[in-house]
Scaffold this motif. Structure first.
Motif, PDB file in Angstrom:
ATOM      1  N   GLY A  88       0.133  -3.814  17.629  1.00 41.24           N
ATOM      2  CA  GLY A  88      -0.765  -3.081  16.743  1.00 41.24           C
ATOM      3  C   GLY A  88      -1.024  -3.817  15.450  1.00 41.24           C
ATOM      4  O   GLY A  88      -0.745  -5.009  15.338  1.00 41.24           O
ATOM      5  N   ALA A  89      -1.557  -3.090  14.461  1.00 42.00           N
ATOM      6  CA  ALA A  89      -1.999  -3.757  13.243  1.00 42.00           C
ATOM      7  C   ALA A  89      -1.085  -3.493  12.056  1.00 42.00           C
ATOM      8  O   ALA A  89      -1.213  -4.136  11.024  1.00 42.00           O
ATOM      9  CB  ALA A  89      -3.413  -3.289  12.894  1.00 42.00           C
ATOM     10  N   VAL A  90      -0.141  -2.545  12.172  1.00 39.24           N
ATOM     11  CA  VAL A  90       0.619  -2.132  11.000  1.00 39.24           C
ATOM     12  C   VAL A  90       2.016  -2.758  11.020  1.00 39.24           C
ATOM     13  O   VAL A  90       2.729  -2.634  12.018  1.00 39.24           O
ATOM     14  CB  VAL A  90       0.750  -0.596  10.947  1.00 39.24           C
ATOM     15  CG1 VAL A  90       1.201  -0.158   9.570  1.00 39.24           C
ATOM     16  CG2 VAL A  90      -0.558   0.060  11.327  1.00 39.24           C
ATOM     17  N   PRO A  92       0.818  -1.209   0.000  1.00 43.78           N
ATOM     18  CA  PRO A  92       0.000   0.000   0.000  1.00 43.78           C
ATOM     19  C   PRO A  92       0.858   1.267   0.000  1.00 43.78           C
ATOM     20  O   PRO A  92       1.935   1.290   0.578  1.00 43.78           O
ATOM     21  CB  PRO A  92      -0.812  -0.118   1.300  1.00 43.78           C
ATOM     22  CG  PRO A  92      -0.063  -1.088   2.142  1.00 43.78           C
ATOM     23  CD  PRO A  92       0.638  -2.009   1.211  1.00 43.78           C
ATOM     24  N   THR A  93       0.373   2.315  -0.645  1.00 42.97           N
ATOM     25  CA  THR A  93       1.094   3.583  -0.671  1.00 42.97           C
ATOM     26  C   THR A  93       1.009   4.240   0.703  1.00 42.97           C
ATOM     27  O   THR A  93       0.166   3.880   1.514  1.00 42.97           O
ATOM     28  CB  THR A  93       0.458   4.545  -1.681  1.00 42.97           C
ATOM     29  OG1 THR A  93      -0.908   4.750  -1.286  1.00 42.97           O
ATOM     30  CG2 THR A  93       0.495   3.968  -3.077  1.00 42.97           C
ATOM     31  N   LEU A 147       5.282   5.111   5.832  1.00 42.93           N
ATOM     32  CA  LEU A 147       4.244   6.107   6.088  1.00 42.93           C
ATOM     33  C   LEU A 147       4.851   7.431   6.557  1.00 42.93           C
ATOM     34  O   LEU A 147       4.539   8.505   6.025  1.00 42.93           O
ATOM     35  CB  LEU A 147       3.273   5.553   7.139  1.00 42.93           C
ATOM     36  CG  LEU A 147       2.294   6.514   7.796  1.00 42.93           C
ATOM     37  CD1 LEU A 147       1.438   7.203   6.760  1.00 42.93           C
ATOM     38  CD2 LEU A 147       1.405   5.756   8.768  1.00 42.93           C
ATOM     39  N   VAL A 148       5.748   7.337   7.527  1.00 43.67           N
ATOM     40  CA  VAL A 148       6.360   8.556   8.049  1.00 43.67           C
ATOM     41  C   VAL A 148       7.164   9.260   6.951  1.00 43.67           C
ATOM     42  O   VAL A 148       7.065  10.485   6.769  1.00 43.67           O
ATOM     43  CB  VAL A 148       7.246   8.227   9.263  1.00 43.67           C
ATOM     44  CG1 VAL A 148       8.113   9.418   9.618  1.00 43.67           C
ATOM     45  CG2 VAL A 148       6.379   7.827  10.445  1.00 43.67           C
ATOM     46  N   ASP A 149       7.927   8.486   6.184  1.00 40.02           N
ATOM     47  CA  ASP A 149       8.697   9.100   5.099  1.00 40.02           C
ATOM     48  C   ASP A 149       7.784   9.772   4.081  1.00 40.02           C
ATOM     49  O   ASP A 149       8.087  10.853   3.565  1.00 40.02           O
ATOM     50  CB  ASP A 149       9.566   8.039   4.416  1.00 40.02           C
ATOM     51  CG  ASP A 149      10.758   7.668   5.294  1.00 40.02           C
ATOM     52  OD1 ASP A 149      11.080   8.467   6.202  1.00 40.02           O
ATOM     53  OD2 ASP A 149      11.352   6.595   5.090  1.00 40.02           O
ATOM     54  N   GLY A 150       6.649   9.138   3.811  1.00 39.54           N
ATOM     55  CA  GLY A 150       5.682   9.732   2.880  1.00 39.54           C
ATOM     56  C   GLY A 150       5.166  11.059   3.410  1.00 39.54           C
ATOM     57  O   GLY A 150       5.110  12.056   2.680  1.00 39.54           O
ATOM     58  N   LEU A 195      -1.943   4.053   3.589  1.00 37.57           N
ATOM     59  CA  LEU A 195      -1.672   3.694   4.985  1.00 37.57           C
ATOM     60  C   LEU A 195      -2.203   4.774   5.915  1.00 37.57           C
ATOM     61  O   LEU A 195      -2.840   4.482   6.933  1.00 37.57           O
ATOM     62  CB  LEU A 195      -0.165   3.517   5.202  1.00 37.57           C
ATOM     63  CG  LEU A 195       0.445   2.264   4.600  1.00 37.57           C
ATOM     64  CD1 LEU A 195       1.962   2.359   4.607  1.00 37.57           C
ATOM     65  CD2 LEU A 195      -0.013   1.043   5.377  1.00 37.57           C
ATOM     66  N   TYR A 196      -1.953   6.035   5.552  1.00 39.82           N
ATOM     67  CA  TYR A 196      -2.453   7.120   6.384  1.00 39.82           C
ATOM     68  C   TYR A 196      -3.973   7.042   6.476  1.00 39.82           C
ATOM     69  O   TYR A 196      -4.552   7.163   7.567  1.00 39.82           O
ATOM     70  CB  TYR A 196      -2.022   8.486   5.824  1.00 39.82           C
ATOM     71  CG  TYR A 196      -2.550   9.617   6.664  1.00 39.82           C
ATOM     72  CD1 TYR A 196      -1.841  10.067   7.773  1.00 39.82           C
ATOM     73  CD2 TYR A 196      -3.793  10.188   6.400  1.00 39.82           C
ATOM     74  CE1 TYR A 196      -2.346  11.066   8.584  1.00 39.82           C
ATOM     75  CE2 TYR A 196      -4.310  11.179   7.205  1.00 39.82           C
ATOM     76  CZ  TYR A 196      -3.598  11.614   8.299  1.00 39.82           C
ATOM     77  OH  TYR A 196      -4.111  12.579   9.113  1.00 39.82           O
ATOM     78  N   ALA A 197      -4.617   6.813   5.312  1.00 39.75           N
ATOM     79  CA  ALA A 197      -6.083   6.815   5.295  1.00 39.75           C
ATOM     80  C   ALA A 197      -6.656   5.717   6.178  1.00 39.75           C
ATOM     81  O   ALA A 197      -7.669   5.919   6.846  1.00 39.75           O
ATOM     82  CB  ALA A 197      -6.580   6.658   3.864  1.00 39.75           C
ATOM     83  N   THR A 198      -6.010   4.532   6.227  1.00 37.80           N
ATOM     84  CA  THR A 198      -6.580   3.466   7.056  1.00 37.80           C
ATOM     85  C   THR A 198      -6.137   3.551   8.513  1.00 37.80           C
ATOM     86  O   THR A 198      -6.885   3.121   9.382  1.00 37.80           O
ATOM     87  CB  THR A 198      -6.194   2.052   6.575  1.00 37.80           C
ATOM     88  OG1 THR A 198      -4.984   2.140   5.871  1.00 37.80           O
ATOM     89  CG2 THR A 198      -7.268   1.421   5.754  1.00 37.80           C
ATOM     90  N   HIS A 199      -4.955   4.071   8.790  1.00 36.16           N
ATOM     91  CA  HIS A 199      -4.442   3.949  10.157  1.00 36.16           C
ATOM     92  C   HIS A 199      -4.377   5.252  10.944  1.00 36.16           C
ATOM     93  O   HIS A 199      -4.203   5.224  12.156  1.00 36.16           O
ATOM     94  CB  HIS A 199      -3.061   3.290  10.136  1.00 36.16           C
ATOM     95  CG  HIS A 199      -3.073   1.920   9.544  1.00 36.16           C
ATOM     96  ND1 HIS A 199      -3.749   0.873  10.120  1.00 36.16           N
ATOM     97  CD2 HIS A 199      -2.539   1.433   8.406  1.00 36.16           C
ATOM     98  CE1 HIS A 199      -3.601  -0.200   9.369  1.00 36.16           C
ATOM     99  NE2 HIS A 199      -2.879   0.115   8.323  1.00 36.16           N
ATOM    100  N   CYS A 200      -4.452   6.392  10.283  1.00 36.37           N
ATOM    101  CA  CYS A 200      -4.301   7.665  11.005  1.00 36.37           C
ATOM    102  C   CYS A 200      -5.494   8.593  10.831  1.00 36.37           C
ATOM    103  O   CYS A 200      -5.791   9.384  11.727  1.00 36.37           O
ATOM    104  CB  CYS A 200      -3.061   8.407  10.530  1.00 36.37           C
ATOM    105  SG  CYS A 200      -1.614   7.385  10.253  1.00 36.37           S
ATOM    106  N   ALA A 201      -6.142   8.546   9.656  1.00 33.48           N
ATOM    107  CA  ALA A 201      -7.128   9.563   9.300  1.00 33.48           C
ATOM    108  C   ALA A 201      -8.212   9.709  10.361  1.00 33.48           C
ATOM    109  O   ALA A 201      -8.711  10.808  10.601  1.00 33.48           O
ATOM    110  CB  ALA A 201      -7.759   9.213   7.953  1.00 33.48           C
ATOM    111  N   GLY A 202      -8.564   8.608  11.019  1.00 36.46           N
ATOM    112  CA  GLY A 202      -9.637   8.651  11.992  1.00 36.46           C
ATOM    113  C   GLY A 202      -9.381   9.660  13.106  1.00 36.46           C
ATOM    114  O   GLY A 202     -10.302  10.269  13.622  1.00 36.46           O
ATOM    115  N   CYS A 203      -8.124   9.847  13.489  1.00 40.66           N
ATOM    116  CA  CYS A 203      -7.823  10.759  14.588  1.00 40.66           C
ATOM    117  C   CYS A 203      -7.153  12.039  14.118  1.00 40.66           C
ATOM    118  O   CYS A 203      -7.390  13.107  14.665  1.00 40.66           O
ATOM    119  CB  CYS A 203      -6.919  10.066  15.604  1.00 40.66           C
ATOM    120  SG  CYS A 203      -7.695   8.624  16.341  1.00 40.66           S
TER     121      CYS A 203
END
Lengths: 499, 227, 177
Positions: B97-99, B36-37, B107-110, B41-49
């Motif tokens: 966790g899940a990732v 995954p791009t 993700l962080v580099d992106g 990854l951001y959309a599934t694991h971070c966007a919620g918060c």
């Protein structure tokens, strides 16, 4: 010259086999003149079954029926074998088409009461064919040997396991051992490619023989009653007088419909491609989200909605009762009116079944009872809401994410659907009611009392209380002492409930 | 008639010889092999918060160039992997966790590459020890009170209290510090100066930041998180 | 017997009707015995897997130190008794709960409702099932949804600092505790 040759060859064979003499009367047997478009669905079912036989045999030449290789062999068929994907697509789409046509055909026969004397046996064999078709569809889904297949088997095994006393033994027989593995796939492979097709072919033959013996039924007319004492004679007279030969008069309609259906099928298969496979059959991958094929979604939905107290009873009692009832339909009523206008009960019953099946299937597609496993990290609260929160309420919104509440609760349509949408919860529940619901759960919600700290509870309830659609007041119990209601609305939040 | 049939058969053959169905979306298995791009990854694991587009979520925005330029990459990876404070979850598989850990780095580099591009690091360090709480009280009264209200809860501010004990129990000192340094521009919140035309027309000094954090931290009740 | 005679009009080779009756009975008897002899092993082969009652075997889930205290982690293992023919399906997983204060609880991933794989959420300390929404608390007890009971628990033991569970079959309502 050619023609004479041909004729002499045919003559030679005919003299020895009698094939033409056998087939000709079958092809030209007289059928009612009014047997029009209503009657094409049975032929279409037969056509799709034939497609299944041909494409199935071809798939069997490529498929590796072993648990270790099956999944990879499908990937191989899809990506490496020339036209392999198309083969799988045709087999998959035609399977759905066959299920659909069986159901349509059966509904037509039921609504026109064609199952009445003398065609009771034809109906019964038809019922068996329906269940053979469904069994083929289910075992076919297993052949895909992906996540859905594995967990689908798990669901089947769990149901069988509920049979009192011998459940576990039955489960072992079904799975070929104490767990789902190589023996299981081999069993279902044998069922899918040998046992079930064999039975189905035999039953189709019987079904056709019975149709020839009983004759194609006429279109029902109100007032034209079936009486076993006189029906046969009357039917034969009428068909003789006004009927037409099956070939080509009736067959041409079948050909038009089947031709169209076939073209649509190939189009669908070419456009959408094959079904699955969806993810390796690795049971240690717990991120699976198993869903059955479309023909079984309604069962999947029913399993979520059955009341737990009588679930086992219904699970075990319903299938035999349904089968027996369907078989018995022509015995319960084999005479009298056939016209749907004179059989309101039958019409209402079929409508009810149709509505139930369609709505259950629709529920199965959306499966609103399932938590959305990633909603807590993926689905944010609406921006309009975030913009108006105080810092404490903001932490409450975070608690709602962090504690996975969003997996079951939507806010303004986004998020899980198992519990109610929280967008207006503040106008439905008062502060105290919110605290109680969060801590004690209830109404199918787990209790969070042991998980949440008091600060988390205060924050999340402060957030929930301001979840109100524009202009609505916060819920309150008339006359009851309201605790710190205003403090959570004003920008300054003071602790509303202390340790 | 004959010709039409031939034409059709030809079309069918050409269509069927293609490597994949006309509608490629139907092929999940092929897609699954691609990792995954970072944005997925951001959309599934971070966007919620942290917000759908990196802003306007309940937790601080990630699409914040100054923040990303100031906080070191390793620290970001560490927070994402192991969590922070009470409400930032540990997301790395190695931490339950899940990732997958490798995905987190990607993700962080992106984020750094896309959202941190034009960012300038702040002069004040992103982290630091707690300062002096009593000096912090004065700084708070000068810089924060107009918006966040008096710390004793008497005068309401315009943007809601950040000295509420329950609030403070849910945010870490680091989150307080980040909020002061980088504010929440997405919510119209600059918690740091300069505020032109006022006594506070300058940015907070490093020691003042540490003092305010210490002041707020001291107001946090010392009840631990319930087990 | 009179029918038997009628059938061989013109072509009878003079055998006495009574002999034929005996022959028929012997034939029927032999076929019967043969059928039974054949069907016992055939049917037996079909149903035998249902009667396998092998005890579970102890599986090593790794060092207890791999499981941080107070947390619940997924342990993956190969099902004992499986063979290469099972491919990936011989892989299995279990949820290991390392209780604060010591001790382990090991749960099957299979939901007690219909066997779907439940997922652990560390934050809310809940297991959730993706199929029909069954939810369990961290100790495996049922929290909400359709499951008729809590999660299935494996028998477990700790030896020389390693965690073992007794496994070997698909957990189900009728065998697990």
């Amino acid at each position: 010259m050619m023609l004479r040759w041909l004729r002499s060859i045919i003559g030679w064979t005919e003299e020895r086999s009698g094939a033409v003499a056998f087939v000709a009367p079958i092809m030209t047997h007289r059928v009612p003149r009014d047997a029009k478009w209503w009657y094409v669905f049975g032929s279409a079912t037969l056509m799709f079954f034939s497609i299944q036989l041909v494409s199935g045999v071809l798939l069997a030449t490529l498929y590796a029926p072993s648990a270790a290789d099956a999944y990879q062999s499908l990937i191989y068929i899809d990506n490496q074998v020339p036209l392999g994907w198309m083969l799988r697509a045709i087999h998959g789409w035609s399977s759905n088409a066959m299920v659909l046509m069986v159901v349509v055909h059966m509904s037509q026969v039921f609504l026109h009461a064609s199952f009445k004397y003398p065609r009771e046996l034809t109906w019964m064999v038809g019922v068996l064919l329906l269940f053979c078709t469904l069994a083929l569809a289910f075992t076919g889904q297993i052949m895909r040997w992906d996540q859905d297949a594995y967990w689908g088997l798990g669901i089947g095994a769990s149901i069988v396991d509920r049979v009192p006393v011998i459940g576990n033994t039955l489960r072992g027989i079904l799975l070929g051992g104490p767990y789902i593995g190589g023996a299981t796939l081999s069993r279902f492979f044998a069922l899918h490619v040998f046992v079930l097709p064999g039975i189905t072919i035999a039953l189709v033959g019987l079904h056709l023989a019975l149709i020839l013996k009983g004759g194609i039924s006429e279109m029902p007319k109100p007032g034209m009653v079936v009486d076993p004492a006189t029906y046969r004679k009357g039917y034969e007279e009428r068909v003789h007088r006004t009927g037409v030969p099956f070939w080509p008069d009736a067959a041409q309609r079948d050909m038009v419909f089947c031709g169209l259906a076939l073209i649509v099928l190939i189009g669908l298969a070419a456009f959408y491609g094959p079904f699955g496979p969806n993810g390796n059959p690795d049971p240690s991958n717990i991120d699976a989200n198993p869903r059955p094929d479309s023909a079984f979604l309604w069962i999947f939905a029913a399993l979520a909605l059955l009341p737990p107290q009588i679930e086992t009873f219904l699970l075990l009692a319903a299938p035999p009762v349904i089968v027996l009832f369907m078989l018995a339909i022509p015995l319960l009523s084999n005479r009298g009116e056939r016209a749907p206008t004179r059989r309101p009960l039958a019409v209402i019953a079929s409508l009810a079944v149709a509505v139930a099946l369609v709505s259950l299937t629709w529920l199965g597609v959306s499966s609103s009872w399932s938590p959305v496993m990633t909603a807590w990290t993926a689905t944010p609260a609406p921006v309009s809401l975030v913009k108006r929160l105080t810092p404490l309420q903001m932490q409450g919104a975070l608690v709602l994410q962090y504690q996975q509440c969003r997996n079951c609760h939507a806010i303004d349509g986004a998020g899980g659907e198992r519990g109610p949408d929280l967008v207006d919860v503040g106008s439905r529940l008062s502060w105290d009611q919110l605290v109680r619901q969060v801590q004690q759960g209830g109404g199918n919600m787990p209790a969070y009392g042991k998980t949440l700290s008091s600060a988390e509870t205060v924050a999340v309830v402060a957030f929930l209380q301001q979840c109100r659609v524009d202009g609505q007041p916060a819920a309150s119990i008339p006359g009851a002492l309201e605790r710190a209601r205003t403090s959570d609305l004003a920008p300054v939040a003071t602790p509303s409930a202390s340790e | 008639m004959m010709r039409a049939a031939c034409l059709l058969a030809g079309v069918a053959l050409i269509a069927a010889c293609g490597e994949v169905p006309l509608n490629k979306a139907g092929r999940d298995d092929a897609a699954a092999a691609v990792p995954p791009t970072w944005s997925a990854l951001y959309a599934t694991h971070c966007a919620g918060c942290h917000g759908a587009d990196g802003t306007l979520g309940p937790a601080r925005p990630m699409r914040d160039a100054a923040y990303l330029a100031t906080v070191p990459r390793n620290r970001l990876i560490e927070v994402v992997a192991a969590g922070q404070g009470v409400l930032m979850p540990a997301l790395a598989q190695s931490k339950g966790g899940a990732v997958p850990d490798a995905d987190l780095v990607r993700l962080v580099d992106g984020m750094l590459a896309e959202w941190g591009k034009s960012g300038k690091a702040l002069a004040v360090a992103w982290s630091g020890p707690l300062g002096d709480a009593s000096r912090g009280a004065t700084t708070y009264a000068t810089f924060c009170q107009t918006c966040h209200g008096a710390a004793d809860g008497r005068t309401p501010g315009t943007r809601g209290s950040v000295s509420d004990p329950n609030y403070l129990r849910l945010v870490s000192d680091q989150a307080l510090r980040s909020a002061i340094l980088f504010g929440r521009a997405d919510l119209g919140g600059t918690c740091n100066g300069p505020y032109p035309g006022q006594a506070t027309n300058r940015a907070l000094r490093a020691d003042e930041v540490s003092d305010v954090v210490a002041f707020l931290a001291a107001r946090r009740p010392s009840i631990g998180r319930k087990p | 017997m009179s029918e038997g005679c009628a059938q061989c009009q013109g072509g009878c080779d003079g055998e006495k009707p009574s002999r034929r009756g005996v022959m028929f009975k012997i034939g029927a008897g032999l076929m019967g015995v043969g059928t039974v002899l054949a069907s016992v092993p055939l049917a037996g082969a079909l149903v035998a897997p249902g009667f396998v009652r092998d005890g579970d075997t102890w599986v090593d889930l790794g060092a207890t130190s791999d499981y941080p205290e107070g947390e619940t982690r997924l342990a993956k293992f190969t099902l004992p008794g499986s063979n290469p023919n099972d491919g990936e399906t011989s892989r299995t997983a279990a949820w290991v709960r390392s209780m604060s204060g010591g001790g382990f609880q090991v749960f099957a991933v299979n939901c007690a409702h219909l066997g779907c794989p439940v997922k652990w959420f560390q934050q809310s300390r809940l297991f959730m099932c993706p199929c029909h929404g069954g939810v369990y608390y961290e100790d495996g007890s049922r929290a909400s949804g359709p499951p008729p009971r809590g999660l299935f628990e494996y028998q477990s033991k700790v030896e020389n600092g390693r965690l073992f569970i007794a496994a070997g079959r698909l957990p189900g309502l009728q065998e697990s505790t």
